[in-house]
Design an enzyme around this catalytic site. Structure first.
Site, PDB file in Angstrom:
ATOM      1  N   LYS A   1     -16.735   5.188  16.452  1.00 49.55           N
ATOM      2  CA  LYS A   1     -16.670   4.980  15.009  1.00 49.55           C
ATOM      3  C   LYS A   1     -18.007   5.456  14.451  1.00 49.55           C
ATOM      4  O   LYS A   1     -18.997   5.536  15.168  1.00 49.55           O
ATOM      5  CB  LYS A   1     -16.501   3.481  14.721  1.00 49.55           C
TER       6      LYS A   1
ATOM      7  N   GLY B   1      -0.370  -8.629   0.358  1.00 52.48           N
ATOM      8  CA  GLY B   1      -0.940  -7.299   0.139  1.00 52.48           C
ATOM      9  C   GLY B   1       0.137  -6.241   0.077  1.00 52.48           C
ATOM     10  O   GLY B   1       0.751  -5.883   1.093  1.00 52.48           O
TER      11      GLY B   1
ATOM     12  N   GLY C   1      -0.215  -3.027  -0.713  1.00 50.37           N
ATOM     13  CA  GLY C   1      -0.939  -1.768  -0.875  1.00 50.37           C
ATOM     14  C   GLY C   1      -0.182  -0.661  -0.165  1.00 50.37           C
ATOM     15  O   GLY C   1       1.046  -0.676  -0.077  1.00 50.37           O
ATOM     16  N   LYS C   2      -0.935   0.277   0.398  1.00 50.23           N
ATOM     17  CA  LYS C   2      -0.299   1.438   1.039  1.00 50.23           C
ATOM     18  C   LYS C   2       0.624   1.001   2.179  1.00 50.23           C
ATOM     19  O   LYS C   2       1.765   1.445   2.261  1.00 50.23           O
ATOM     20  CB  LYS C   2      -1.373   2.402   1.549  1.00 50.23           C
ATOM     21  N   VAL C   3       0.144   0.108   3.036  1.00 50.48           N
ATOM     22  CA  VAL C   3       0.964  -0.307   4.178  1.00 50.48           C
ATOM     23  C   VAL C   3       2.052  -1.282   3.746  1.00 50.48           C
ATOM     24  O   VAL C   3       3.223  -1.120   4.114  1.00 50.48           O
ATOM     25  CB  VAL C   3       0.088  -0.945   5.293  1.00 50.48           C
ATOM     26  N   GLY C   4       1.681  -2.275   2.961  1.00 50.05           N
ATOM     27  CA  GLY C   4       2.643  -3.294   2.527  1.00 50.05           C
ATOM     28  C   GLY C   4       3.873  -2.667   1.866  1.00 50.05           C
ATOM     29  O   GLY C   4       4.999  -3.112   2.086  1.00 50.05           O
TER      30      GLY C   4
END
Ligand SMILES: NC(=O)c1ccc[n+]([C@@H]2O[C@H](COP(=O)([O-])OP(=O)(O)OC[C@H]3O[C@@H](n4cnc5c(N)ncnc54)[C@H](O)[C@@H]3O)[C@@H](O)[C@H]2O)c1
Length: 354
Positions: free
Chosen positions: A78, A178, A180-183
């Site tokens: 990372k 949430g 968002g993008k994933v939810g």
């Protein structure tokens, strides 16, 4: 550029600086036992260099475990860029960073993380081959949340099977924190499988999305209302630390499986969950669909191949839950053991001289 060695078990930690552009970055390589280290670049205004170093050491270690359990031939790494991306992110800075990544000769592949986007990867790619998570126009795989949500759904099926006896969400009530993008990709999978869904989000636009696209989803005011409602499964899909000393005693769900990274607020929470009879599907196992996608891009992206690999998160989760039962440890501990086993056993093969 200097190389830092420490006793955290990391193979290599590299400090990078380019005064002209203001670039200060740290690349952490935890392990290359399984292959080149893969992990995103976090661009964040850390309070100090010490904080940035701490973050990169933790995150790169976590990537080694995530990549090992995702079945990838990739190690864990990372990077962090220290600074406010809104103030200092420029083309020259990203390209300077790309040159440092290139200088590692393929020991580290970078990708997006908090504060970096596919457009940034396209810029970094002008200086290095060792970058993935690029835009579709540049041969990249695009939005990783599609397969992240698919993988979470698969991990959830395995956890639900372990507790209720069948790998289906039919008749279950799932709480999604949430949208968002994933939810937003997860909700349709749950509904299609026959679950009823209750959700919450702090952003009014996310709630509006739910009202417009899925009026059958019940919306509640906040996460406390969500986790104290009558749910079978809790899917944290917002920020880290969702499982903590305050929330775990309130949880009514019997299963936790969600996309958020670092759901356990601190060590010991996994034991608290187990004591309450709540099955926690380790976050880094079930949310690996995104890294599976960017890893696939290194070979030349093929959606069906990547989806197949993300589908296997169901099998991996089952294997971890069985190991947890067999060894009498929480699933988070079993997952760590399985990852360490793969890194040791497959990594050892490199000692066979070719
Ligand atoms: N996108 C990926 O491919 C991916 C891969 C692996 C892990 N993750 C992790 O999954 C989580 C969600 O990722 P995302 O890409 O959907 O992020 P996102 O920023 O698109 O969505 C997060 C959503 O959570 C909401 N939120 C924030 N605080 C909240 C709170 N207290 N209560 C309820 N809702 C809240 C936000 O308003 C937002 O809609 C993150 O923890 C991320 O690190 C994402």
């Amino acid at each position: 550029m200097g190389v830092f060695s420490c006793d955290t078990g990391h193979e290599q930690v590299v400090f990078c600086q380019d005064k002209q552009t203001g670039l200060r970055a740290i690349i952490g390589i935890y392990s290359t036992a399984l292959g080149p280290a893969l992990g995103g670049t976090r661009f964040y205004p850390y309070a100090s260099e010490e904080e940035a170093l701490h973050d990169v050491l933790e995150l790169s270690r976590a990537m080694a475990y995530k990549n090992a359990l995702a079945g990838l031939d990739l190690g864990g790494g990372k990077a962090v860029i220290w600074g406010d991306p809104d103030k200092i992110k420029t083309e020259p800075l990203l390209r300077a960073y790309g040159r440092f990544v290139e200088s590692l000769g393929g020991r580290y592949y970078t990708a997006c993380d908090v504060g970096t986007y596919v457009a940034d990867m396209d810029i970094i790619a002008r200086e290095t081959r060792y970058v993935t998570g690029r835009s579709v126009e540049h041969g990249g795989a695009g939005d990783s949340s599609i397969l992240t949500a698919w993988g979470v759904f698969q991990g959830m099926r395995a956890a639900v099977e372990h507790v209720f006896g069948t790998p289906s969400l039919r008749g279950r009530r799932v709480g999604v924190a949430g949208l968002g993008k994933v939810g937003r990709y997860l909700v349709p999978h749950l509904l299609e499988d026959g679950a009823s869904v209750v959700a919450t989000d702090v952003n009014p636009k996310a709630l509006e999305w739910a009202r417009t696209n899925h009026p059958e989803v019940d919306l509640v005011a906040d996460t406390t209302a969500l986790i104290t409602s009558d749910i079978d499964v809790y899917a944290p899909c917002a920020l880290g630390g969702a499982l903590n000393d305050e929330t775990v005693p309130l949880l009514r769900a019997k299963v936790v499986a969600g996309a958020a990274n670092n759901q356990l607020a601190h060590a010991g929470i996994e034991k608290l969950l187990a004591d309450r009879g709540i099955l926690y599907a380790p976050d880094y196992v079930v949310n690996a669909g995104g890294v599976i996608q960017v890893a696939d891009e290194i070979e030349g992206f093929n959606f069906e191949r990547a989806k197949l690999r993300a589908t296997r998160i169901y099998d991996t989760t089952k294997q971890i839950l069985a190991l947890a039962d067999a060894e009498g440890v929480p699933p988070a501990v079993a997952a760590d053991r399985l990852a360490e086993r793969r890194m040791a056993e497959v990594g050892r093969l490199r000692t066979i001289r070719l």
